[in-house]
Design a protein around this motif. Structure first.
Motif, mmCIF file in Angstrom:
data_model
loop_
_atom_site.group_PDB
_atom_site.id
_atom_site.type_symbol
_atom_site.label_atom_id
_atom_site.label_comp_id
_atom_site.label_asym_id
_atom_site.label_seq_id
_atom_site.Cartn_x
_atom_site.Cartn_y
_atom_site.Cartn_z
ATOM 1 N N TYR A 45 0.859 -1.185 0.000
ATOM 2 C CA TYR A 45 0.000 0.000 0.000
ATOM 3 C C TYR A 45 0.896 1.236 0.000
ATOM 4 O O TYR A 45 1.761 1.372 0.859
ATOM 5 C CB TYR A 45 -0.920 -0.008 1.221
ATOM 6 C CG TYR A 45 -1.985 -1.090 1.141
ATOM 7 C CD1 TYR A 45 -3.234 -0.822 0.603
ATOM 8 C CD2 TYR A 45 -1.714 -2.395 1.558
ATOM 9 C CE1 TYR A 45 -4.202 -1.818 0.496
ATOM 10 C CE2 TYR A 45 -2.670 -3.395 1.449
ATOM 11 C CZ TYR A 45 -3.919 -3.102 0.919
ATOM 12 O OH TYR A 45 -4.863 -4.087 0.804
ATOM 13 N N GLN A 46 0.734 2.115 -1.000
ATOM 14 C CA GLN A 46 1.557 3.314 -1.086
ATOM 15 C C GLN A 46 0.698 4.569 -1.009
ATOM 16 O O GLN A 46 -0.300 4.675 -1.714
ATOM 17 C CB GLN A 46 2.328 3.313 -2.419
ATOM 18 C CG GLN A 46 3.454 2.306 -2.454
ATOM 19 C CD GLN A 46 4.199 2.328 -3.788
ATOM 20 O OE1 GLN A 46 3.830 3.068 -4.698
ATOM 21 N NE2 GLN A 46 5.244 1.519 -3.897
ATOM 22 N N GLU B 70 -2.610 3.876 -2.970
ATOM 23 C CA GLU B 70 -2.680 2.936 -4.090
ATOM 24 C C GLU B 70 -2.283 1.553 -3.587
ATOM 25 O O GLU B 70 -1.375 1.410 -2.783
ATOM 26 C CB GLU B 70 -1.701 3.391 -5.179
ATOM 27 C CG GLU B 70 -1.727 2.513 -6.417
ATOM 28 C CD GLU B 70 -1.207 3.261 -7.637
ATOM 29 O OE1 GLU B 70 -0.257 4.073 -7.468
ATOM 30 O OE2 GLU B 70 -1.745 3.057 -8.738
ATOM 31 N N GLN C 185 -7.048 2.425 -6.335
ATOM 32 C CA GLN C 185 -6.759 3.467 -5.359
ATOM 33 C C GLN C 185 -7.942 3.651 -4.421
ATOM 34 O O GLN C 185 -9.052 3.210 -4.718
ATOM 35 C CB GLN C 185 -6.507 4.796 -6.086
ATOM 36 C CG GLN C 185 -5.209 4.823 -6.880
ATOM 37 C CD GLN C 185 -4.810 6.238 -7.237
ATOM 38 O OE1 GLN C 185 -5.613 7.167 -7.151
ATOM 39 N NE2 GLN C 185 -3.543 6.413 -7.627
ATOM 40 N N LEU D 269 -0.856 -2.168 -4.642
ATOM 41 C CA LEU D 269 -0.122 -2.825 -5.724
ATOM 42 C C LEU D 269 0.112 -4.297 -5.380
ATOM 43 O O LEU D 269 0.385 -4.639 -4.228
ATOM 44 C CB LEU D 269 1.239 -2.152 -5.945
ATOM 45 C CG LEU D 269 1.223 -0.638 -6.213
ATOM 46 C CD1 LEU D 269 1.640 0.123 -4.959
ATOM 47 C CD2 LEU D 269 2.124 -0.301 -7.395
ATOM 48 N N GLN E 80 2.267 -4.091 -9.480
ATOM 49 C CA GLN E 80 1.256 -3.615 -10.427
ATOM 50 C C GLN E 80 0.061 -3.017 -9.697
ATOM 51 O O GLN E 80 -0.474 -3.643 -8.771
ATOM 52 C CB GLN E 80 0.777 -4.817 -11.259
ATOM 53 C CG GLN E 80 0.514 -4.448 -12.709
ATOM 54 C CD GLN E 80 -0.026 -5.646 -13.477
ATOM 55 O OE1 GLN E 80 0.200 -6.796 -13.078
ATOM 56 N NE2 GLN E 80 -0.746 -5.380 -14.545
ATOM 57 N N SER E 81 -0.376 -1.831 -10.120
ATOM 58 C CA SER E 81 -1.478 -1.171 -9.432
ATOM 59 C C SER E 81 -2.804 -1.925 -9.627
ATOM 60 O O SER E 81 -3.152 -2.339 -10.723
ATOM 61 C CB SER E 81 -1.650 0.256 -9.942
ATOM 62 O OG SER E 81 -2.824 0.809 -9.378
ATOM 63 N N VAL F 45 -0.081 7.936 -2.198
ATOM 64 C CA VAL F 45 0.262 8.636 -3.440
ATOM 65 C C VAL F 45 -0.119 10.103 -3.431
ATOM 66 O O VAL F 45 0.371 10.890 -4.230
ATOM 67 C CB VAL F 45 -0.359 7.953 -4.693
ATOM 68 C CG1 VAL F 45 0.249 6.585 -4.912
ATOM 69 C CG2 VAL F 45 -1.868 7.861 -4.579
#
Lengths: 231, 231
Positions: free
Chosen positions: A180-181, A197, A207, A199, A203-204, A183
């Motif tokens: 989990y990022q 986001e 969101q 991933l 790969q995403s 963004v």
């Protein structure tokens, strides 16, 4: 009505029916009625219609009070996990209702006594019968001995955790790295929202936005799951 | 809470709320909460979750008693016509609830005050507030002055008549000849079932089976309608 069942209800749940005809109706499947037309019996479908609505309300009220801060969407999902075929058919078996329903021979041969849809209807019919015989307080008294403790112990709460759900879904095909990022952070300081986001293997998958990072992660996981399930 | 609204509830429905916070919650849309975060208000979504279940049960019980011989499938369809967005949003307008909900400026500009989904939620929220404040008997007292008389007068019963529905559907495009033909009688004499075919301008639209010819015609009409709607 089977004396063994009446004793079962009394010893196990302290329940005594005043009018046994409600109980008989609840434990009579349409297949039995069709095979005994001369008896002019009622099947349990109408009483199930009522029992379903009684369960929806009693479980809704319980959840509403148990989770004073949980938003409506989550309450609805949680209720759907409790008042559903999988759960209610299990309760019917656990409380031994399956042993006492009157089935037609054909239905019996087809293993109807184990069929989840039939058992789910049976559980709802029992609730309907209890409601008609003694009102909603008796239904609550029964649920306090059966379903409510399960809810209290968190037996259904997993549906509210989308991150776990996403992980379980993705890992059906083997181990997979989920990240989990953060963004973006949007809005003024006092009304900040976070955008996260999710991933899988870089790969995403989607969101999510929320007023905390944790909430945004849950929304991202939910969106990812919805997108994956639509594929 | 708006004094005009409290007077409206009292004079029109003889309702007086003990705890106005329930009513305030029911009449606060999420768009208003979002535009007034510093006030830490609750929107009406949780109370709507509860109100929906209260309506389902009260209407179910009313239908169950009003139609002692109507099978479950028809009761379910009838309930769905009453507890649905179209009907509940109309009630919200008819009883002037739409004038008193607090909306955000954006929602107001977008004509949210006339949006059926919003008005339906508002009606359910009001029911939820009444239930929390005074219990289910007060909800029944309100429904006896509002929805139940409509049900009694047959305002929703059209959904149970599939032949009329099919006719109305087909005649949208002009006059059309609809015929019901008995095509088969099956089963032994004491358990006979009739099979009826429905034809429009001589072309078959579907069949239905029932224990009387009239019932078989209804099933045929319903099947025809379902097939036509799927096209």
């Amino acid at each position: 009505m089977d004396e063994v069942f009446l004793t079962h209800l009394k010893t196990k749940f302290s329940l005594v029916f005043h009018d046994l005809s409600y109980l008989e109706e609840a434990f009579t499947h349409s297949s039995y009625v069709n095979e005994h037309r001369n008896l002019k019996l009622k099947d349990n479908e109408r009483i199930e219609f009522l029992g379903d609505a009684v369960l929806e309300l009693t479980v809704s009220r319980f959840l509403y009070e148990l989770y004073p801060d949980v938003p409506e969407g989550k309450l609805t999902r949680l209720r759907a996990t409790i008042v559903c075929e999988v759960s209610l058919s299990q309760f019917a078996k656990e409380y031994e209702f399956d042993q006492f329903i009157r089935l037609g021979k054909g239905e019996e041969r087809m293993n109807g006594r184990k069929r989840p849809a039939l058992l789910c209807d049976l559980f709802e019919s029992f609730i309907g019968a209890l409601y008609l015989d003694q009102g909603i307080d008796s239904v609550l008294f029964f649920l306090e001995q059966t379903i409510f403790p399960k809810i209290n112990s968190g037996a259904f709460s997993h549906v509210m955790d989308h991150k776990t759900n996403l992980q379980e879904f993705l890992q059906q095909k083997g181990e997979i790295g989920i990240e989990y990022q953060l963004v973006d952070e949007i809005g003024p300081a006092h009304q900040k929202a976070f955008v996260v986001e999710v991933l899988a293997e870089g790969q995403s998958l989607g969101q999510g936005q929320g007023t905390t990072k944790k909430a945004a992660e849950q929304v991202a996981a939910e969106n990812a799951l919805l997108a994956l399930l639509e594929k």
